[in-house]
Design a protein around this motif. Structure first.
Motif: not given
Length: 130
Positions: A49, A52, A55, A97-98
């Motif tokens: 998490c 993410f 990112d 992860y998107g």
């Protein structure tokens, strides 16, 4: 002088990223102005998490020069996940992860023989994105 509302709007994707992991145990403790920077303090339940959220920070501003962050991992590297009715591995990968195309990482980490045969209630370990 920095404006709290302007910085909150700029970093809205980051705040939403933290919020998306609330069901997993994430908590946003503070969003305030710290001099000319937005101060964001949050706990995240795993490195998965946390990665993410990082990112999202880098997508907003790779230098994040106007952000003072305190992001704390309260768990380990991996994220436990219990399969819900209707879940597919691509949906789970998208959440953590998107990118739904990264589901093979979950397959490998859990030695899943048939990725199309997930069962509600099944326990998975979500590894950090490679």
């Amino acid at each position: 002088m920095a404006d709290l509302a302007t910085l909150q709007q700029k970093y809205e994707p980051v705040l939403k990223a933290i919020d998306r992991f609330t069901p997993e145990g994430a908590a946003l403790q503070d969003v305030s102005l710290d001099g000319d920077k937005l101060h964001v303090k949050a706990t995240l339940p795993s490195q998965v998490c946390l990665n993410f959220v990082w990112d999202q920070i880098k997508k907003v501003d790779a230098t994040y020069a106007d952000l003072h962050h305190e992001l704390i991992n309260t768990g380990g590297d991996t994220q436990p996940y219990t399969v819900k009715p209707g879940d597919m591995l691509s949906k789970i990968a998208q959440h953590f992860y998107g990118d739904g195309n990264l589901y093979p990482q979950i397959v490998k980490a859990n030695s899943i023989a048939n990725p199309d045969a997930l069962k509600a209630g099944e326990k998975l370990t979500i590894p950090p994105k490679a």
